[in-house]
Scaffold this motif. Structure first.
Motif, mmCIF file in Angstrom:
data_model
loop_
_atom_site.group_PDB
_atom_site.id
_atom_site.type_symbol
_atom_site.label_atom_id
_atom_site.label_comp_id
_atom_site.label_asym_id
_atom_site.label_seq_id
_atom_site.Cartn_x
_atom_site.Cartn_y
_atom_site.Cartn_z
ATOM 1 N N UNK A 147 5.608 17.541 -1.309
ATOM 2 C CA UNK A 147 6.370 16.338 -0.972
ATOM 3 C C UNK A 147 5.886 15.234 -1.903
ATOM 4 N N UNK A 148 6.812 14.446 -2.409
ATOM 5 C CA UNK A 148 6.448 13.487 -3.455
ATOM 6 C C UNK A 148 5.830 12.228 -2.849
ATOM 7 N N UNK A 149 4.705 12.429 -2.171
ATOM 8 C CA UNK A 149 3.959 11.323 -1.593
ATOM 9 C C UNK A 149 2.490 11.464 -1.946
ATOM 10 N N UNK A 150 1.815 10.339 -2.084
ATOM 11 C CA UNK A 150 0.384 10.359 -2.364
ATOM 12 C C UNK A 150 -0.388 10.878 -1.155
ATOM 13 N N UNK A 151 -1.579 11.428 -1.412
ATOM 14 C CA UNK A 151 -2.421 11.915 -0.318
ATOM 15 C C UNK A 151 -3.685 11.067 -0.159
ATOM 16 N N UNK A 152 -3.830 10.039 -0.980
ATOM 17 C CA UNK A 152 -4.977 9.130 -0.880
ATOM 18 C C UNK A 152 -4.649 7.833 -1.608
ATOM 19 N N UNK A 171 -2.163 4.796 6.735
ATOM 20 C CA UNK A 171 -1.772 6.186 7.003
ATOM 21 C C UNK A 171 -2.297 7.167 5.962
ATOM 22 N N UNK A 172 -3.060 6.675 4.982
ATOM 23 C CA UNK A 172 -3.722 7.530 4.007
ATOM 24 C C UNK A 172 -5.188 7.126 3.899
ATOM 25 N N UNK A 173 -6.068 8.068 3.551
ATOM 26 C CA UNK A 173 -7.475 7.695 3.360
ATOM 27 C C UNK A 173 -7.631 6.728 2.187
ATOM 28 N N UNK A 233 -13.060 14.355 -1.736
ATOM 29 C CA UNK A 233 -12.920 15.660 -2.383
ATOM 30 C C UNK A 233 -11.473 16.164 -2.406
ATOM 31 N N UNK A 234 -10.512 15.321 -2.063
ATOM 32 C CA UNK A 234 -9.111 15.742 -2.041
ATOM 33 C C UNK A 234 -8.709 16.279 -3.424
ATOM 34 N N UNK A 235 -8.013 17.400 -3.474
ATOM 35 C CA UNK A 235 -7.785 18.111 -4.727
ATOM 36 C C UNK A 235 -7.101 17.290 -5.832
ATOM 37 N N UNK A 236 -5.989 16.585 -5.578
ATOM 38 C CA UNK A 236 -5.319 15.917 -6.700
ATOM 39 C C UNK A 236 -6.183 14.912 -7.462
#
Length: 404
Positions: free
Chosen positions: A327-332, A354-356, A365-368
């Motif tokens: 999904x084209x959303x950031x994860x951090x 809603x994101x770290x 340590x989030x992968x991206x």
């Protein structure tokens, strides 16, 4: 506290950006400004003139209150992906509004355009595919397809770069079902791609960079077009590192990569498509500079920007599977800097994000984020010795910049 979001590169921050920032805050009746800024490599497939830390200082001095990094996985991308990533970060940070600069300056025209294309999506997509088959670039196909429709006089022109980005911001807001309110302010004097100074105080970032990279590579000639804080940061950066980053600094590394790759290896790199790898490998052998290389590989089908982005991904060895986004959303969200008001906003709102929020790289340590780290390492290769080591250490050790 009410927050307005901006999506920026500040390469470098200039008087037009200062106007946009303050006009956005006024238009949104906002208490603070949150800027999402591209990191080391930019949307047009270029290395940033100076580091993200130096540009963060420019942004804070210019009135931004929070500066968050747009990750590499979104920053060096086509307009749609770039917009989706940036909008998702602004939404996660609690922005009430997003304000962008545009050639049209009328938000209703953007909203009408989005509605119009939603209603005619199938026909529009069919026209785009037909133009692509004829050999034109994707951005050109979008613009030509749009122009074929009747009754578009009251809509925006999708041939203009800031209108294209603005349209994608609004589309991202709609697609993500975000409550962010879109706003726009008209750009002053200088067009996005202007290569020459168009007024006494307002100039495009393109023309400013062109002046900086003149015969003697210095910032003195652009002082009237940038705030004093930007001018000071540029002078300081050059005195500390001895250069401003440009593609030619990275050409030896790109050429080395290409000369040591086979076509099947190059095909695995993100944005290397449809046989362009053979053209690149052949051109690398006989090219003496990045500019020379680009002239040899450009075609009617691929824009200069698309090819530059492919070169960035070759340089950073970024494979297609690494850029896959379910999904084209950031994860951090990575925090680069804050003002006093920005720190107050964080204290009140951080628990609602809603994101770290990443303020210390070693604790996340989030992968991206490994792509951001890899980009920082490659970006530092323009320097040598202690200067390279100094810049690279900042990626891991620099805390968020705090400017009162």
């Amino acid at each position: 506290m009410k927050a307005v979001g901006l999506i920026v590169e500040y390469n470098p921050f200039h008087n037009g950006h200062a106007f946009h920032l303050h006009a956005s805050k006024e238009a949104a009746d906002a208490d603070i400004v949150i800027a999402v800024i591209s990191g080391n490599f930019l949307q047009r497939g270029e290395p940033a003139l100076v580091s993200k830390w130096a540009r963060t200082k420019m942004a804070l001095a210019g009135g931004a209150d929070l500066v968050l990094e747009l990750p590499y996985i979104f920053a060096a991308q086509k307009a749609e992906t770039f917009a989706n990533g940036a909008v998702s970060i602004l939404a996660a940070a609690g922005c009430d509004a997003l304000c962008f600069g545009s050639e049209d300056g009328d938000i209703n025209a953007f909203l009408n355009t989005l509605d119009f294309l939603n209603e005619n999506q199938a026909q529009y997509n069919h026209k785009v595919k037909d133009y692509m088959k004829s050999g034109v670039s994707y951005p050109k196909a979008l613009s030509l397809s749009f122009e074929e429709f009747e009754g578009t006089d009251s809509l925006i022109s999708l041939a203009k770069p800031n209108n294209i980005l603005g349209y994608q911001y609004i589309k991202a807001i709609q697609d993500q079902k975000s409550s962010i309110k879109p706003l726009t302010v008209r750009r002053k004097n200088a067009d996005y791609h202007d290569e020459h100074f168009a007024s006494e105080t307002i100039a495009s970032a393109t023309s400013i960079r062109k002046a900086i990279f003149g015969e003697d590579e210095n910032a003195d000639k652009i002082s009237q077009y940038v705030p004093q804080a930007t001018f000071d940061q540029l002078k300081l950066y050059f005195s500390e590192y001895g250069l401003f980053h440009q593609w030619e600094n990275y050409w030896p590394f790109l050429k080395y990569r290409l000369l040591n790759m086979e076509a099947n290896e190059l095909q695995k790199i993100y944005e290397v498509e449809e046989g362009i790898e053979n053209r690149m490998l052949k051109a690398a052998v006989s090219s003496s500079s990045f500019g020379d290389f680009m002239e040899k590989i450009k075609t009617k089908r691929y824009t200069w920007t698309r090819l530059q982005r492919a070169c960035v991904h070759i340089l950073t060895n970024t494979h297609k599977e690494e850029m896959y986004l379910p999904q084209e959303k950031a994860s951090y969200m990575r925090l680069l800097g804050m003002s006093l008001a920005g720190r107050e906003y964080l204290n009140k709102m951080k628990s609602h994000f809603s994101l770290p929020l990443v303020s210390k790289l070693s604790s996340f340590k989030e992968k991206p984020i490994h792509l951001d780290i890899k980009a920082a390492k490659v970006y530092s290769c323009a320097l040598s010795g202690e200067k390279q080591e100094k810049l690279l250490k900042m990626e891991f050790n620099q805390p968020p910049i705090y400017m009162k």
